[in-house]
Design an enzyme around this catalytic site. Structure first.
Site, mmCIF file in Angstrom:
data_model
loop_
_atom_site.group_PDB
_atom_site.id
_atom_site.type_symbol
_atom_site.label_atom_id
_atom_site.label_comp_id
_atom_site.label_asym_id
_atom_site.label_seq_id
_atom_site.Cartn_x
_atom_site.Cartn_y
_atom_site.Cartn_z
ATOM 1 N N LYS A 178 -7.593 -30.784 -19.822
ATOM 2 C CA LYS A 178 -7.978 -30.217 -18.550
ATOM 3 C C LYS A 178 -7.917 -30.986 -17.422
ATOM 4 C CE LYS A 178 -9.825 -26.111 -19.950
ATOM 5 N NZ LYS A 178 -9.330 -24.789 -19.482
ATOM 6 N N TYR A 202 -9.650 -32.235 -25.592
ATOM 7 C CA TYR A 202 -9.578 -30.945 -24.928
ATOM 8 C C TYR A 202 -10.044 -31.229 -23.386
ATOM 9 C CZ TYR A 202 -12.314 -26.842 -22.768
ATOM 10 O OH TYR A 202 -12.692 -25.689 -22.259
ATOM 11 N N ARG A 246 -1.233 -11.722 -23.536
ATOM 12 C CA ARG A 246 -0.231 -12.173 -24.478
ATOM 13 C C ARG A 246 0.377 -10.871 -25.082
ATOM 14 N NH1 ARG A 246 -4.169 -16.227 -24.949
ATOM 15 N NH2 ARG A 246 -3.312 -18.230 -25.030
ATOM 16 N N SER A 279 -24.932 -19.820 -17.837
ATOM 17 C CA SER A 279 -24.674 -18.501 -18.396
ATOM 18 C C SER A 279 -23.562 -17.667 -17.803
ATOM 19 C CB SER A 279 -25.989 -17.726 -17.974
ATOM 20 O OG SER A 279 -25.992 -17.379 -16.401
ATOM 21 N N ALA A 323 -7.424 -18.672 -19.086
ATOM 22 C CA ALA A 323 -6.870 -18.896 -20.380
ATOM 23 C C ALA A 323 -6.643 -20.151 -20.839
ATOM 24 C CB ALA A 323 -5.665 -17.994 -20.475
ATOM 25 N N ARG A 330 -6.747 -22.934 -24.614
ATOM 26 C CA ARG A 330 -7.089 -23.145 -25.892
ATOM 27 C C ARG A 330 -8.696 -23.879 -25.787
ATOM 28 N NH1 ARG A 330 -6.728 -27.345 -30.368
ATOM 29 N NH2 ARG A 330 -6.169 -26.305 -32.183
ATOM 30 N N ALA A 331 -9.563 -23.205 -26.725
ATOM 31 C CA ALA A 331 -10.944 -23.451 -26.540
ATOM 32 C C ALA A 331 -11.452 -24.583 -27.539
ATOM 33 C CB ALA A 331 -12.066 -22.216 -27.171
ATOM 34 N N GLY A 339 -27.898 -17.609 -41.553
ATOM 35 C CA GLY A 339 -29.070 -18.150 -41.927
ATOM 36 C C GLY A 339 -29.138 -19.569 -42.403
ATOM 37 N N ILE A 386 1.372 -18.076 -24.113
ATOM 38 C CA ILE A 386 0.901 -19.057 -22.872
ATOM 39 C C ILE A 386 1.202 -20.379 -23.211
ATOM 40 C CG2 ILE A 386 -0.636 -19.465 -21.168
ATOM 41 C CD1 ILE A 386 -1.831 -16.604 -21.756
#
Length: 296
Positions: A138, A134, A28, A200, A64, A66-67, A183, A44
């Site tokens: 996708k 989300y 970006r 992973s 890339a 949007r999470a 915590g 984007i």
């Protein structure tokens, strides 16, 4: 590639360069990426101009987007996800195809398949059941990508990962890590019998590097995991271990935790914390002759 400064992309850039690839990072803004070349494209979305970026490129890795986060503050999450995850993807794919790119690798999500398995692992042949804005965005991007490549010489590869675990994760695991750092006692200390597959960062990037030029990957969709399902408590413990921390837990019985979350309108969160999500990777392993590094 896109997402070169992100959680997945930073490690992937190093992996691909180590294998002799010349990596052009689309970003970006001007920043440090570790890539061979950099192309600044601005925001984007569905209006991004990728034409110069995809010139003389053999393959695109589109990481890339949007999470997914549990406490989304957007007034219209689906619209925001569609802009970043569907519209931007399809704009890039069209311009990549026009430029003669050979293969387009899209990082999607296992959420396209569904959110819970209850003893029946998700498979590549299962009916898509996107369970969140989300995942819906996708899935719509996947549909559009297949339509674009069906009418061009460009091949597509779709990878659907579950939660991606590693150092300094984004999305929901990033939120969980923040709670561990502070915590905060986590209320799922007794959630030890559910089975959830993770992947992973090393395993995911190994698969991405594999599909770049593997003939068996052409126009295929792949599910991926580390191949060893764990409980929700174990996820938090592993995340803490990776960062040199200790997680604190409250032993709330899963039945009570799930009932409370559903009562306050958090049914999706109840499913993610207390339910199972197992993945069958038989197609991925067979089509690519590939084994997750974690199982070698």
């Amino acid at each position: 590639m896109t997402g070169a400064t992100g959680f997945v992309g930073r490690a992937l850039v190093a992996r691909l360069i180590g294998e002799g690839c010349i990596v052009r990072a689309a970003t970006r803004a001007k920043t440090t990426t570790g890539a061979s070349e950099q192309a600044v494209v601005g925001e984007i979305d569905g209006q991004t101009d990728w034409r110069e970026t995809v010139q003389q490129v053999d393959f695109v890795v589109h990481a890339a987007g949007r999470a997914h986060i549990l406490d989304d503050k957007a007034s219209n999450p689906l619209k925001a996800f569609r802009t970043s995850n569907r519209d931007a993807t399809l704009r890039l794919a069209r311009q990549a195809s026009d430029a003669g790119v050979r293969r387009f690798i899209f990082i999607s999500t296992i959420g396209v398949n569904g959110s819970e398995t209850a003893g029946h692992p998700l498979t590549i042949g299962g009916t898509p059941q996107p369970h969140s804005p989300y995942a819906q965005s996708k899935w719509e991007a996947e549909i559009g990508l297949r339509e674009i490549t069906a009418g061009s010489e460009m091949e597509h590869v779709v990878i659907r990962p579950p939660l991606i675990i590693g150092r300094d994760p984004k999305g929901n695991l990033g939120t969980l890590l923040g709670a561990i750092r502070k915590g905060v006692p986590l209320p799922f200390g007794a959630v030890t019998r559910n089975r959830r597959d993770l992947v992973s960062l090393d395993t995911l990037n190994d698969l991405i590097a594999t599909v770049v030029d593997n003939p068996g990957a052409s126009n295929q969709t792949f599910l991926v995991s580390d191949g060893s399902a764990v409980s929700t408590r174990q996820i938090a413990e592993e995340l803490a271990r990776l960062h040199g921390l200790s997680a604190r837990f409250l032993p709330v019985p899963p039945s009570l935790l799930g009932a409370f979350l559903r009562l306050i309108g958090k049914a999706s969160l109840a499913s993610q914390l207390c339910g199972d999500l197992e993945i069958d990777m038989a197609h991925t392993r067979g089509a690519l002759n590939w084994t997750p590094p974690s199982l070698l």
